[in-house]
Write a protein that holds these residues in place. Structure first.
Motif, PDB file in Angstrom:
ATOM      1  N   ASP A   1      12.251   4.751  13.463  1.00 52.47           N
ATOM      2  CA  ASP A   1      13.604   5.295  13.340  1.00 52.47           C
ATOM      3  C   ASP A   1      13.567   6.777  12.937  1.00 52.47           C
ATOM      4  OD1 ASP A   1      14.349   2.724  13.847  1.00 52.47           O
ATOM      5  OD2 ASP A   1      14.519   2.208  11.705  1.00 52.47           O
ATOM      6  N   GLY A   2      12.670   7.515  13.504  1.00 56.08           N
ATOM      7  CA  GLY A   2      12.648   8.956  13.299  1.00 56.08           C
ATOM      8  C   GLY A   2      11.982   9.436  12.022  1.00 56.08           C
ATOM      9  N   THR A   3      11.455   8.555  11.216  1.00 56.91           N
ATOM     10  CA  THR A   3      10.760   9.029  10.006  1.00 56.91           C
ATOM     11  C   THR A   3       9.364   8.411   9.918  1.00 56.91           C
ATOM     12  OG1 THR A   3      11.752   7.240   8.762  1.00 56.91           O
ATOM     13  CG2 THR A   3      12.780   9.409   8.529  1.00 56.91           C
ATOM     14  N   VAL A   4       8.488   9.148   9.213  1.00 57.03           N
ATOM     15  CA  VAL A   4       7.139   8.612   8.973  1.00 57.03           C
ATOM     16  C   VAL A   4       7.191   7.783   7.706  1.00 57.03           C
ATOM     17  CG1 VAL A   4       4.729   9.187   8.577  1.00 57.03           C
ATOM     18  CG2 VAL A   4       6.123  10.633  10.065  1.00 57.03           C
ATOM     19  N   ASN A   5       6.676   6.596   7.785  1.00 58.54           N
ATOM     20  CA  ASN A   5       6.720   5.702   6.645  1.00 58.54           C
ATOM     21  C   ASN A   5       5.361   5.680   5.943  1.00 58.54           C
ATOM     22  OD1 ASN A   5       7.434   3.832   4.839  1.00 58.54           O
ATOM     23  ND2 ASN A   5       7.968   2.218   6.318  1.00 58.54           N
TER      24      ASN A   5
ATOM     25  N   LEU B   1       0.837  -1.197   0.000  1.00 55.48           N
ATOM     26  CA  LEU B   1       0.000   0.000   0.000  1.00 55.48           C
ATOM     27  C   LEU B   1       0.870   1.243   0.000  1.00 55.48           C
ATOM     28  CD1 LEU B   1      -2.565   1.744   0.615  1.00 55.48           C
ATOM     29  CD2 LEU B   1      -2.294   1.095   3.000  1.00 55.48           C
ATOM     30  N   ALA B   2       0.608   2.131  -0.976  1.00 58.62           N
ATOM     31  CA  ALA B   2       1.320   3.414  -1.010  1.00 58.62           C
ATOM     32  C   ALA B   2       0.328   4.500  -0.610  1.00 58.62           C
ATOM     33  CB  ALA B   2       1.859   3.679  -2.406  1.00 58.62           C
ATOM     34  N   LEU B   3       0.736   5.323   0.350  1.00 60.76           N
ATOM     35  CA  LEU B   3      -0.116   6.432   0.764  1.00 60.76           C
ATOM     36  C   LEU B   3       0.426   7.683   0.110  1.00 60.76           C
ATOM     37  CD1 LEU B   3      -0.249   5.326   4.470  1.00 60.76           C
ATOM     38  CD2 LEU B   3      -2.114   5.153   2.831  1.00 60.76           C
ATOM     39  N   TYR B   4      -0.426   8.418  -0.568  1.00 62.59           N
ATOM     40  CA  TYR B   4       0.066   9.573  -1.327  1.00 62.59           C
ATOM     41  C   TYR B   4      -0.806  10.785  -1.043  1.00 62.59           C
ATOM     42  CZ  TYR B   4      -3.826   8.757  -4.573  1.00 62.59           C
ATOM     43  OH  TYR B   4      -5.059   8.606  -5.117  1.00 62.59           O
ATOM     44  N   THR B   5      -0.295  11.931  -1.436  1.00 62.28           N
ATOM     45  CA  THR B   5      -1.105  13.142  -1.299  1.00 62.28           C
ATOM     46  C   THR B   5      -1.610  13.546  -2.676  1.00 62.28           C
ATOM     47  OG1 THR B   5       0.866  14.480  -1.526  1.00 62.28           O
ATOM     48  CG2 THR B   5       0.112  14.006   0.719  1.00 62.28           C
ATOM     49  N   THR B   6      -2.805  14.093  -2.732  1.00 60.76           N
ATOM     50  CA  THR B   6      -3.375  14.402  -4.043  1.00 60.76           C
ATOM     51  C   THR B   6      -2.979  15.786  -4.492  1.00 60.76           C
ATOM     52  OG1 THR B   6      -5.371  15.388  -3.174  1.00 60.76           O
ATOM     53  CG2 THR B   6      -5.410  13.022  -3.569  1.00 60.76           C
ATOM     54  N   GLU B   7      -3.161  16.004  -5.784  1.00 57.72           N
ATOM     55  CA  GLU B   7      -2.898  17.281  -6.419  1.00 57.72           C
ATOM     56  C   GLU B   7      -3.777  18.366  -5.790  1.00 57.72           C
ATOM     57  OE1 GLU B   7      -0.413  18.908  -8.695  1.00 57.72           O
ATOM     58  OE2 GLU B   7      -0.653  16.772  -9.093  1.00 57.72           O
TER      59      GLU B   7
ATOM     60  N   GLY C   1     -14.525  11.393   2.291  1.00 55.40           N
ATOM     61  CA  GLY C   1     -13.535  10.318   2.251  1.00 55.40           C
ATOM     62  C   GLY C   1     -13.219   9.775   3.643  1.00 55.40           C
ATOM     63  N   ARG C   2     -12.146   8.980   3.708  1.00 54.01           N
ATOM     64  CA  ARG C   2     -11.750   8.373   4.981  1.00 54.01           C
ATOM     65  C   ARG C   2     -10.303   8.753   5.292  1.00 54.01           C
ATOM     66  NH1 ARG C   2     -14.704   3.897   6.526  1.00 54.01           N
ATOM     67  NH2 ARG C   2     -13.742   4.376   8.533  1.00 54.01           N
ATOM     68  N   ASN C   3     -10.030   8.851   6.568  1.00 56.51           N
ATOM     69  CA  ASN C   3      -8.685   9.204   7.003  1.00 56.51           C
ATOM     70  C   ASN C   3      -7.800   7.957   7.013  1.00 56.51           C
ATOM     71  OD1 ASN C   3      -6.449  10.215   8.218  1.00 56.51           O
ATOM     72  ND2 ASN C   3      -7.392  10.500  10.234  1.00 56.51           N
ATOM     73  N   VAL C   4      -6.713   7.988   6.248  1.00 58.14           N
ATOM     74  CA  VAL C   4      -5.828   6.818   6.219  1.00 58.14           C
ATOM     75  C   VAL C   4      -4.479   7.104   6.885  1.00 58.14           C
ATOM     76  CG1 VAL C   4      -6.849   5.588   4.295  1.00 58.14           C
ATOM     77  CG2 VAL C   4      -5.164   7.360   3.836  1.00 58.14           C
ATOM     78  N   TYR C   5      -4.389   8.230   7.575  1.00 61.45           N
ATOM     79  CA  TYR C   5      -3.143   8.486   8.319  1.00 61.45           C
ATOM     80  C   TYR C   5      -2.818   7.368   9.310  1.00 61.45           C
ATOM     81  CZ  TYR C   5      -1.853  13.053   6.512  1.00 61.45           C
ATOM     82  OH  TYR C   5      -1.415  14.051   5.706  1.00 61.45           O
ATOM     83  N   PRO C   6      -3.805   6.727   9.915  1.00 56.13           N
ATOM     84  CA  PRO C   6      -3.458   5.626  10.833  1.00 56.13           C
ATOM     85  C   PRO C   6      -2.644   4.512  10.181  1.00 56.13           C
ATOM     86  CG  PRO C   6      -5.728   6.267  11.164  1.00 56.13           C
ATOM     87  CD  PRO C   6      -5.241   7.044   9.989  1.00 56.13           C
ATOM     88  N   PHE C   7      -2.639   4.452   8.862  1.00 58.83           N
ATOM     89  CA  PHE C   7      -1.851   3.412   8.191  1.00 58.83           C
ATOM     90  C   PHE C   7      -0.364   3.769   8.111  1.00 58.83           C
ATOM     91  CE2 PHE C   7      -5.588   1.628   5.518  1.00 58.83           C
ATOM     92  CZ  PHE C   7      -5.948   0.818   6.585  1.00 58.83           C
ATOM     93  N   THR C   8      -0.057   5.039   8.354  1.00 57.97           N
ATOM     94  CA  THR C   8       1.364   5.395   8.321  1.00 57.97           C
ATOM     95  C   THR C   8       2.016   4.854   9.594  1.00 57.97           C
ATOM     96  OG1 THR C   8       0.895   7.468   9.431  1.00 57.97           O
ATOM     97  CG2 THR C   8       0.974   7.532   7.039  1.00 57.97           C
TER      98      THR C   8
END
Lengths: 582, 462
Positions: free
Chosen positions: A219-223, A92-98, A208-215
């Motif tokens: 090690d100091g970075t958001v994946n 799963l790739a989480l992306y930001t929209t235009e 829509g739905r919030n998918v931030y919980p999937f991030t």
């Protein structure tokens, strides 16, 4: 505004300071600059330059040691192996929209209604999936007004979320993608009422739905990549609002023209931008016989008396470079804002009633072409069916389409009350007050750019998302453009209000309008300079040069409507064949 | 020895006398209507009321309550318009063209066919009004003097031609119909005894005296009006077809449309006449006047026009291939095999294939079968207009705009509503107006010959 106070000023007041926010800001920077740029700089100059440029150049001390790669390859490999362990069926790739970015623009209805560059979906986030996977899971392939998307449950670890599935041609099988930034307003979050979508009972509903919980945070970075997602069909469907339901260009060469860099560089215009020609009953090629070889370009034919176009004052036009267009959609939003185009909301977009004066046509390439069908001896019916299916790994063309301001406009002849007419400056004009709404013009438009006000979008039903719905919202309206009511047709005016204002200014100053002085909203918003507006009768204008260039062509030239909008052939930097080679 | 050449079947069955005819036609007006009439008008009236409700809703909300979208800007509205105009063709054709051709059988059917025309044209005229975004400004389509300056209508627009064509056709049909009604109203006036009715029919009959001079003028006017109405039969639907033929949309831009539309209109108009007459024949007990002969003649018209329509469909297909125009060719492939294939094949089956069964004499003389076929033909003709309008628009030049059209309950409600209004008007006509041209019908009664034969037979036996 409305006897309110800037919130920063409130903070100052509460902290006991009575200076204005502006002087506080300047004071802070005065100290900062003194520290960085040295005390010699005259502060007012530096401040003005910095505010104007938006950046400040600060001398950086020279690096003393070269950068050396000192990574631990073994550790990286181990980390990669660790990350891929426990991988599920899907990555799963989480992306930001235009449009709404990471979600900070989620309360802007213009951006919510801006179609995604590829999927052309508005007002939702969804699971993008390879068409092969969609088919394998037995989910809906075709989406439309009455063809909703299938819902799936995406599960990552303990977290799961159900979202509609959208087939995304070109996506790698085994991967899915979901946009971040949606679902704002859940759990009582105050996101502002601008994009508050309400259901029939008037209850707030997030978009829509919030998918931030999937991030994940490690090690100091958001994946933003999740490797172990599972997808199970939910068994139900969900309506999506989509502005373009067809995927491919059906191998129609007079719509989109593409070529390869090699063909273009060879310099033979006929090889990549052949004009349409009609056979005539005269000896054009001078071989002594009149036969099928005697042809004239379609541009030389006129069914009706030709409008005088050269040397009669201005003739406004647009030139659109298909090479430049990246499909971002900034032009759509700029046009909406400039021209008070109403936001109609998800339900109306689902019925294909968005009001956008300017749209971005997206065409995926298909494996099937007329040429290939001929080689394989394929029948026309199956050929057309195959053409509807994009390639597994397609190329994509974006094509901004607005009113083409035809010199032989089919819309103008059919209006019974002459509500749409031609100006002597080449514009196809709409007199909203005269329109009685027969919609014949919209039917007869080969480019389908005319939009009808099916309801009173400004005040009724869709009020909750339209900026024009109350006193505060109306402040975003452009005072130079009327707001249209129920029952009239509207369409691109080439920002006629800008043209008139600029002409007036030039007249007051006693000079002709300068090239580039009038800017259409779409043109000024375009980040790549793909849209150029200007006076085609100004022999030295940029647009005149573009319109006469080898790459210039008119969409659907063979119908003979003589548009004032021209397109420039897309040249691809590839050695392989391209999809819409003329 | 008495011998008689049996050339033609009689047009009126059952040895009617002049008095019988008056009695048969005026009787139902004078007396209480048959029970069937009350049943039918209740049903039709309820449907009509539902339709009026839907129209009110449409007017209050906007055209958006229909299912159209940015690509398909006309759908059921114009489909219904063309369908009703088409139906409105048979009346004038029967009364004007058949009058000029001296076809006496028309006399039993022309009155109700003309009434049907009037009501169908009213229903048709509703749709161009309702489909306007701003109905309240609809009068702008008339070239009226105004205070907006030199603002004039656009004479280039086929929609404007429609305005003139339909209004001319409607007024001529109405006058023609009414002129024919005058002597019959006078007969009713002379026959009824209730003073109120006498007064009303007296006014309606314009003081008709029935003298020889009046009759001569009546016949002259009928002929003149028939002469005026005949070209209109052909012009109206030709003009309606220009709405499509003059456009640039593949599937619309077709020079074949005028004759194709006219024959389709006659086709559907005759089918609707059959539907109405076969019901009325039973309900109003007109079996002696509307006979198998009439039904057969009209079925012959149906098979001829249906076949013309079939040839037109096939010509269209051929030309779309022969032209080599990519868009034209796709438009027709899409009609037959695209997402709306079912409407195309419904049209083909109902209009081209099924009327061919009328080659069998037995079937074209069968009342029940004819009634069934008349419904089928009208379904087919509705689909024809749907196919032309929706399947051409839903996939035209730019694939980016390709779209589907989905009707809503309002699309259906208003269409069904107009059928209700139409039948309500028709039933009111059947109740209060002479449903047959009774004075004309009397002219084809072979009363002297028949009575002579009766007498002769009596003497022969003695």
């Amino acid at each position: 505004m409305f006897s309110t106070r800037q919130w920063q000023e409130s903070l100052l007041r509460w902290s006991g300071s009575y200076s204005s926010w502006y002087s506080f800001l300047r004071q802070t920077w005065r100290e900062q600059l003194a520290a960085h740029a040295g005390p010699t700089a005259i502060f007012d100059d530096t401040w003005n330059t910095t505010v104007h440029d938006g950046v400040m150049t600060v001398p950086v001390p020279a690096a003393t040691a070269p950068v050396v790669f000192a990574g631990d390859i073994a550790a990286a490999t181990a980390a990669a192996a660790k990350a891929s362990a426990g991988a599920g069926d899907f990555e799963l790739a989480l992306y930001t929209t235009e449009a709404i970015g990471n979600g900070q623009h989620a309360n802007n209805p213009w951006l919510q209604e801006m179609p995604d560059p590829l999927t052309k979906i508005t007002w939702d986030n969804y699971v993008c999936m390879a068409p092969a996977d969609v088919e394998r899971l037995g989910l809906n392939m075709y989406l439309g007004e009455k063809a909703p998307a299938s819902v799936v449950i995406v599960k990552v670890g303990e977290r799961e979320i159900s979202l509609p599935v959208v087939p995304a041609p070109g996506q790698k099988s085994g991967t899915i993608a979901i946009a971040l930034g949606y679902g704002r307003g859940e759990f009582g979050e105050k996101v502002g009422r601008a994009a508050c979508v309400t259901n029939h009972e008037g209850v707030f509903k997030p978009v829509g739905r919030n998918v931030y919980p999937f991030t994940s945070y490690a090690d100091g970075t958001v994946n933003y990549d999740v490797l172990n997602a599972t997808v199970t069909p939910g068994g139900n469907t969900y309506p999506v609002a989509i502005t373009q339901t067809h995927l491919t260009a059906m191998d129609r060469h007079s719509v989109v023209k593409e070529t390869t860099i090699a063909t273009y560089m060879a310099g033979n215009k006929r090889a990549y931008n052949k004009p349409h020609e009609l056979g005539v009953h005269e000896d054009v090629n001078g071989d002594g016989v009149i036969n099928a070889l005697d042809k004239k370009p379609v541009a030389e034919f006129d069914l009706w008396q030709e409008h005088p176009v050269e040397g009669v004052g201005h003739r406004w036009g647009l030139s659109i470079d298909l090479n430049g267009c990246i499909g971002c959609g900034a032009c759509i939003t700029a046009c909406n804002i400039e021209n008070n185009v109403p936001v109609v909301g998800k339900d109306e977009v689902r019925r294909s009633r968005e009001m956008h004066w300017l749209r971005l046509d997206r065409y995926y390439s298909s494996d099937m072409t007329k040429e290939r069908a001929k080689e394989e001896g394929l029948g026309k019916i199956s050929m057309y069916l195959d053409m509807e299916v994009p390639s597994e790994s397609p190329t994509v063309v974006f094509m901004p389409v607005m009113c083409q301001h035809c010199n032989h406009a089919p819309c103008e002849t059919v209006c019974p009350v002459a509500a749409t007419t031609h100006s002597n400056e080449g514009l196809n004009q709409m007199a909203y007050n005269r329109c009685i709404g027969t919609r014949y013009c919209a039917n007869n438009c080969p480019y389908k750019v005319r939009r009808f006000n099916w309801f009173n979008y400004v005040t009724e039903k869709f009020g909750e998302v339209n900026p024009a719905w109350d006193d505060l919202g109306r402040m975003v309206l452009n005072p130079d453009v009327v707001v249209r009511g129920r029952g009239v047709i509207e369409k691109c005016s080439m920002c006629v209000q800008e043209i008139q204002a600029t002409k007036l200014q030039a007249k007051k100053e006693g000079r002709p309008v300068r090239d580039g002085e009038v800017e259409c909203a779409c043109e000024s918003a375009c980040g790549t300079g793909a849209i150029v507006f200007g006076d085609l009768n100004d022999k030295k204008s940029k647009i005149r040069g573009l319109a006469n260039s080898d790459r210039s062509y008119y969409m659907l030239e063979e119908i003979g409507v003589k548009p004032n909008v021209n397109y420039l052939v897309k040249v691809r930097n590839t050695e392989e064949g391209v999809a819409n080679q003329a | 020895m008495h011998s008689e050449a049996a050339i033609r079947e009689p047009l009126i069955l059952g040895h009617k006398t002049y008095h019988d005819i008056t009695q048969d036609i005026v009787g139902p007006i004078e007396n209480k209507a048959p029970r069937g009439w009350y049943v039918l008008i209740t049903i039709a009236g309820l449907i009509a009321l539902y339709g009026v409700g839907c129209i009110m809703y449409l007017l209050s909300k906007g055209i958006g309550v229909w299912g159209m979208n940015k690509s398909v800007d006309w759908a059921w509205d114009i489909t219904n318009f063309v369908w009703w105009v088409g139906i409105g063709h048979a009346g004038t054709l029967i009364s004007a063209v058949l009058l000029l051709f001296r076809q006496k059988w028309r006399m039993a059917v022309n009155r109700s066919a003309e009434a049907m025309t009037i009501f169908a044209v009213i229903m048709a005229a509703l749709f161009p009004l309702l489909h306007m975004g701003r109905l309240w400004l609809g009068y702008w389509v008339f070239p009226l003097p105004n205070q907006f300056g030199s603002l004039w209508v656009n004479f280039n627009s086929p929609l404007l031609w429609d305005v003139f064509a339909i209004s001319t056709y409607f007024s001529v049909s109405l006058v023609f119909w009414y002129i024919g009604l005058i002597p019959d109203f006078a007969t009713i006036r002379d026959k009824v005894t209730k003073p109120g009715m006498k007064k009303v029919y007296g006014i309606l009959s314009f003081g008709w005296s029935g003298n020889a001079k009046a009759w001569t003028r009546f016949e002259e006017v009928s002929l003149v009006l028939a002469g005026i109405a005949t070209p209109l039969v052909f012009s109206v639907h030709s003009v309606v077809s220009f709405d499509f033929a003059t456009s640039v949309i593949p599937g619309w831009h077709t020079t074949i449309f005028p004759p194709y539309f006219v024959s389709g209109a006659v086709f559907s108009g005759f089918a609707m006449v059959q539907t109405l007459l076969l019901i009325m024949r039973k309900v109003m007990k007109l079996e002696a006047y509307i006979t198998v002969k009439h039904v057969e003649y009209m079925n012959i018209v149906i098979i001829v026009t249906g076949s013309i329509v079939g040839v037109a469909y096939i010509t269209e297909l051929f030309i779309s291939w022969y032209s080599g125009v990519e868009y034209e060719s796709y438009a027709f492939i899409n009609r037959a095999t695209g997402p709306y294939w079912w409407s195309y094949w419904a049209m083909m089956t109902c209009n081209v294939i099924s009327p061919q069964v009328f080659w069998f004499r037995k079937l074209r003389r069968n009342f029940a079968f004819t009634f069934f076929m008349s419904i089928i033909v009208n379904i087919g003709m509705w689909f024809e207009r749907f196919v032309i309008i929706v399947t051409s628009l839903h996939r035209d030049y730019l694939p980016s705009s390709w779209n589907m059209f989905h009707p809503t309950w309002m699309d259906a409600g208003i269409f069904i509503g107009t059928i209700g209004i139409f039948f309500t008007l028709y039933l009111l006509f059947a109740r209060y107006f002479p449903v047959l041209a009774l004075n004309e019908v009397k002219s084809i009664l072979k009363v002297s010959g028949e009575s002579y034969k009766k007498e002769a037979a009596k003497h022969h036996h003695h």
